[in-house]
Design a protein around this motif. Structure first.
Motif, mmCIF file in Angstrom:
data_model
loop_
_atom_site.group_PDB
_atom_site.id
_atom_site.type_symbol
_atom_site.label_atom_id
_atom_site.label_comp_id
_atom_site.label_asym_id
_atom_site.label_seq_id
_atom_site.Cartn_x
_atom_site.Cartn_y
_atom_site.Cartn_z
ATOM 1 N N VAL A 26 0.671 -1.197 -0.053
ATOM 2 C CA VAL A 26 -0.101 0.108 -0.030
ATOM 3 C C VAL A 26 0.959 1.222 0.193
ATOM 4 C CG1 VAL A 26 -1.613 1.244 1.281
ATOM 5 C CG2 VAL A 26 -1.893 -1.017 1.231
ATOM 6 N N GLU A 27 1.933 1.395 0.681
ATOM 7 C CA GLU A 27 2.753 2.366 0.982
ATOM 8 C C GLU A 27 3.410 2.766 -0.277
ATOM 9 O OE1 GLU A 27 3.570 5.439 3.294
ATOM 10 O OE2 GLU A 27 3.554 3.491 4.410
ATOM 11 N N ARG A 28 4.224 1.768 -1.084
ATOM 12 C CA ARG A 28 4.515 1.843 -2.468
ATOM 13 C C ARG A 28 3.637 2.405 -3.421
ATOM 14 N NH1 ARG A 28 7.278 -3.653 -1.972
ATOM 15 N NH2 ARG A 28 9.318 -2.931 -0.730
ATOM 16 N N LEU A 29 2.413 1.884 -3.436
ATOM 17 C CA LEU A 29 1.414 2.427 -4.544
ATOM 18 C C LEU A 29 0.934 3.922 -4.155
ATOM 19 C CD1 LEU A 29 -0.834 -1.167 -4.915
ATOM 20 C CD2 LEU A 29 0.832 0.149 -6.230
ATOM 21 N N SER A 30 0.890 3.881 -2.833
ATOM 22 C CA SER A 30 0.302 5.447 -2.716
ATOM 23 C C SER A 30 1.429 6.445 -2.663
ATOM 24 C CB SER A 30 -0.328 5.329 -1.308
ATOM 25 O OG SER A 30 0.552 5.066 -0.253
ATOM 26 N N ARG A 31 2.505 6.237 -2.759
ATOM 27 C CA ARG A 31 3.469 7.386 -2.786
ATOM 28 C C ARG A 31 4.471 7.314 -3.966
ATOM 29 N NH1 ARG A 31 3.130 9.142 2.052
ATOM 30 N NH2 ARG A 31 2.480 7.848 3.912
ATOM 31 N N SER A 32 3.681 7.341 -5.188
ATOM 32 C CA SER A 32 4.369 7.395 -6.338
ATOM 33 C C SER A 32 4.524 8.740 -6.941
ATOM 34 C CB SER A 32 3.794 6.560 -7.238
ATOM 35 O OG SER A 32 2.325 7.064 -7.531
ATOM 36 N N GLY A 33 4.237 9.893 -5.871
ATOM 37 C CA GLY A 33 4.344 10.986 -6.348
ATOM 38 C C GLY A 33 2.875 11.933 -5.851
ATOM 39 N N PRO A 34 3.000 13.089 -5.971
ATOM 40 C CA PRO A 34 1.981 13.833 -5.577
ATOM 41 C C PRO A 34 0.497 13.247 -6.097
ATOM 42 C CG PRO A 34 3.935 15.414 -5.966
ATOM 43 C CD PRO A 34 4.201 14.069 -6.412
ATOM 44 N N LYS A 35 -0.402 13.235 -5.136
ATOM 45 C CA LYS A 35 -1.583 12.704 -5.634
ATOM 46 C C LYS A 35 -2.438 13.895 -6.652
ATOM 47 C CE LYS A 35 -6.160 11.314 -4.284
ATOM 48 N NZ LYS A 35 -7.135 11.051 -3.213
ATOM 49 N N GLU A 44 -15.088 20.940 -2.301
ATOM 50 C CA GLU A 44 -15.911 20.398 -1.142
ATOM 51 C C GLU A 44 -14.941 20.412 0.206
ATOM 52 O OE1 GLU A 44 -18.952 19.507 -0.927
ATOM 53 O OE2 GLU A 44 -19.566 19.734 -3.005
ATOM 54 N N GLY A 45 -13.530 19.893 -0.113
ATOM 55 C CA GLY A 45 -12.921 20.080 1.300
ATOM 56 C C GLY A 45 -12.765 21.234 1.770
ATOM 57 N N ARG A 46 -12.589 22.325 1.000
ATOM 58 C CA ARG A 46 -12.395 23.621 1.510
ATOM 59 C C ARG A 46 -13.691 24.189 2.412
ATOM 60 N NH1 ARG A 46 -11.695 26.018 -2.858
ATOM 61 N NH2 ARG A 46 -9.470 26.334 -2.758
ATOM 62 N N THR A 47 -14.811 23.662 1.830
ATOM 63 C CA THR A 47 -16.228 24.008 2.644
ATOM 64 C C THR A 47 -16.188 23.201 3.911
ATOM 65 O OG1 THR A 47 -17.477 24.290 0.555
ATOM 66 C CG2 THR A 47 -18.757 23.760 2.486
ATOM 67 N N LEU A 48 -15.833 21.905 4.015
ATOM 68 C CA LEU A 48 -15.737 21.318 5.199
ATOM 69 C C LEU A 48 -14.682 21.935 6.181
ATOM 70 C CD1 LEU A 48 -15.943 17.630 3.715
ATOM 71 C CD2 LEU A 48 -17.799 19.036 5.003
ATOM 72 N N PHE A 49 -13.619 22.157 5.648
ATOM 73 C CA PHE A 49 -12.425 22.912 6.337
ATOM 74 C C PHE A 49 -12.666 24.191 7.097
ATOM 75 C CE2 PHE A 49 -8.355 25.166 7.087
ATOM 76 C CZ PHE A 49 -7.609 24.196 7.714
ATOM 77 N N THR A 272 -8.641 16.265 3.033
ATOM 78 C CA THR A 272 -7.193 15.771 2.859
ATOM 79 C C THR A 272 -6.764 16.512 1.474
ATOM 80 O OG1 THR A 272 -7.543 13.748 4.113
ATOM 81 C CG2 THR A 272 -5.615 14.148 2.709
ATOM 82 N N ASP A 273 -7.997 16.235 0.486
ATOM 83 C CA ASP A 273 -7.464 16.879 -0.962
ATOM 84 C C ASP A 273 -7.569 18.166 -0.808
ATOM 85 O OD1 ASP A 273 -7.370 14.307 -1.822
ATOM 86 O OD2 ASP A 273 -9.485 14.330 -2.909
ATOM 87 N N PHE A 274 -8.426 19.060 -0.058
ATOM 88 C CA PHE A 274 -8.040 20.434 0.184
ATOM 89 C C PHE A 274 -6.850 20.931 0.643
ATOM 90 C CE2 PHE A 274 -8.260 23.960 3.131
ATOM 91 C CZ PHE A 274 -8.369 25.015 2.370
ATOM 92 N N ILE A 275 -6.237 20.034 1.675
ATOM 93 C CA ILE A 275 -4.988 20.520 2.372
ATOM 94 C C ILE A 275 -3.941 20.010 1.342
ATOM 95 C CG2 ILE A 275 -3.357 19.855 3.842
ATOM 96 C CD1 ILE A 275 -5.810 19.527 5.821
ATOM 97 N N ARG A 276 -3.830 18.726 0.483
ATOM 98 C CA ARG A 276 -3.035 18.567 -0.601
ATOM 99 C C ARG A 276 -2.869 19.712 -1.478
ATOM 100 N NH1 ARG A 276 -5.250 13.089 -0.695
ATOM 101 N NH2 ARG A 276 -3.744 11.721 0.502
#
Length: 440
Positions: A26-35, A44-49, A272-276
């Motif tokens: 999971v770590e390798r697959l999820s860290r192939s670069g910035p999402k 939507e994330g900004r609204t929730l934040f 999380t996507d808003f912060i990313r």
């Protein structure tokens, strides 16, 4: 000659996936670069934040805000230099740690929340230990007073709100980059003093969590991913439970039962996507030649006195981060409870089960704070005890005590140059209004 394998490349991939520990896959697959995140998810994330959460909030599936909490929105704490920035001392989180006591009714470590949805649920320090006041917090000035008596049974400390700018890049950095950085920065032969003498001290280590993953977020690197950090903050700071993260339970009513689960995984991902998507901080240079010359001198002195040994300008593909993302011993004066900031349910022992036993952070160990955006993130250090950048440097101890001494021994003009350099590292929201250049 041995027979040539008839396995096809695809077969080798399948075999590797089967044999490798699941978390590493999971770590390798999820860290192939910035999402890559969608504009819709970020919005939507900004609204929730920014949302001001309430009891029985219509955006939740459970009981909404609380029952105990520190703020009613993410923005309330993360706002310096723009949405996603750090916060003032007034927004500090109170953390406690207890020595092993089988008679204690509260978890051995955790948070004393500042607010509650009803008066009878309000947490106070005396619920942690009878010697403490019937208040939810103690002023930071009192906690950092060296003359204040210390109890061997209980430790009360605070955590200052960290800035989130650029965290999407940190979330994407590869494990091997962090491991390589540790190998390079923990090599005694590399640490050469100004007089040419070898420094035998070993400095810095990764934080290996109990499940094998490497910590990247939190003052003690408690979280392996940005999403983990977001989920814990929602549950603990706002009292918003989410999958895998129950909301904080009042210390005076540990049998309190929550109603449903407040946030969905999808909502947590959107935040999380808003912060990313938050831009990384940038360097803003003075427009005049004299000012630029001072900053250049300060940048060189920053490395010369040893600040850059830990506050590395580059980490793998990330330029201008000024952090090695390792744990470092900062000395006894900056010791704190080893209690995990996100501990919101009773644990069976005092030791933090977030980490493997051999990797437990000591009370004096802290993540090297990324300095990008540091000009807009005062106060400084883990509890915000340093009002200025100069104070923050001078208060460094432990592994960095020699660096603090070298800085203090610099002529005044040179110290000013180092501070002038640090003040060019600006939060992205602030940098948008001025001329910017890429950090070297």
């Amino acid at each position: 000659m041995a027979a040539r394998s008839r396995m096809r490349p695809a077969h080798w991939i399948v075999l590797a996936l089967v044999l490798a520990p699941a978390w590493k896959v999971v770590e390798r697959l999820s860290r192939s670069g910035p999402k890559v995140v969608s504009a819709e998810s970020v919005a939507e994330g900004r609204t929730l934040f920014n949302h001001d959460w309430t009891v029985k909030d219509p955006l939740t599936k459970g009981d909404g805000l609380g029952p105990v909490f520190n703020a009613t929105s993410c923005l309330a704490c993360h706002n310096q230099g723009g949405a996603g920035g750090g916060g003032p001392v007034a927004r500090n989180v109170t953390v406690y740690g207890l020595s092993s006591d089988p008679k204690s009714k509260v978890p051995p470590s955790g948070v004393v929340h500042q607010k509650a949805i009803r008066p009878e649920l309000q947490e106070t320090l005396n619920l942690v230990h009878s010697s403490l006041p019937r208040e939810p917090s103690i002023p930071l000035s009192v906690l950092t007073d060296r003359t204040r008596p210390r109890s061997p049974e209980v430790v009360i400390t605070q955590r200052n709100t960290p800035a989130l700018f650029g965290d999407g890049l940190i979330d994407a950095v590869a494990d091997e980059t962090l491991l390589s950085h540790q190998r390079e920065h923990s090599t005694a032969a590399r640490l050469v003093g100004l007089n040419g003498a070898r420094d035998s001290k070993v400095r810095g280590r990764i934080a290996r969590l109990a499940d094998g993953r490497i910590g990247r977020f939190g003052w003690k690197l408690e979280f392996a991913t940005l999403n983990d950090f977001v989920k814990a903050a929602c549950a603990n700071e706002l009292g918003l439970s989410n999958p895998g993260r129950p909301q904080a339970v009042p210390l005076g009513q540990l049998a309190y039962k929550a109603e449903g689960t407040d946030l969905t995984d999808e909502q947590c991902v959107m935040m999380t996507d808003f912060i990313r998507d938050l831009a990384a901080p940038t360097q803003v240079l003075p427009s005049d030649a004299k000012g630029r010359s001072q900053v250049e001198a300060g940048h060189a002195l920053f490395a010369k006195v040893g600040c850059a040994d830990c506050h590395s300008e580059k980490l793998g593909p990330i330029a201008g981060i000024y952090s090695d993302m390792l744990l470092h011993d900062m000395g006894v004066e900056l010791e704190s409870s080893t209690g995990y900031y996100g501990s919101i349910i009773p644990q069976p022992a005092v030791r933090n089960d977030k980490f493997a036993v051999s990797e437990q952070p000591t009370p004096a160990e802290w993540r090297t704070a990324p300095l990008w955006g540091v000009a807009d993130s005062a106060p400084y250090l883990h509890d915000g005890r340093a009002d200025s950048l100069e104070d923050a440097i001078v208060l460094h101890g432990g592994e960095a005590s020699d660096v603090a001494v070298r800085f203090k021994e610099l002529p005044g003009a040179d110290r000013d140059a180092v501070i002038a350099f640090l003040k060019t590292l600006r939060a992205p929201a602030q940098a948008e209004e001025t001329k910017t250049v890429a950090v070297r």
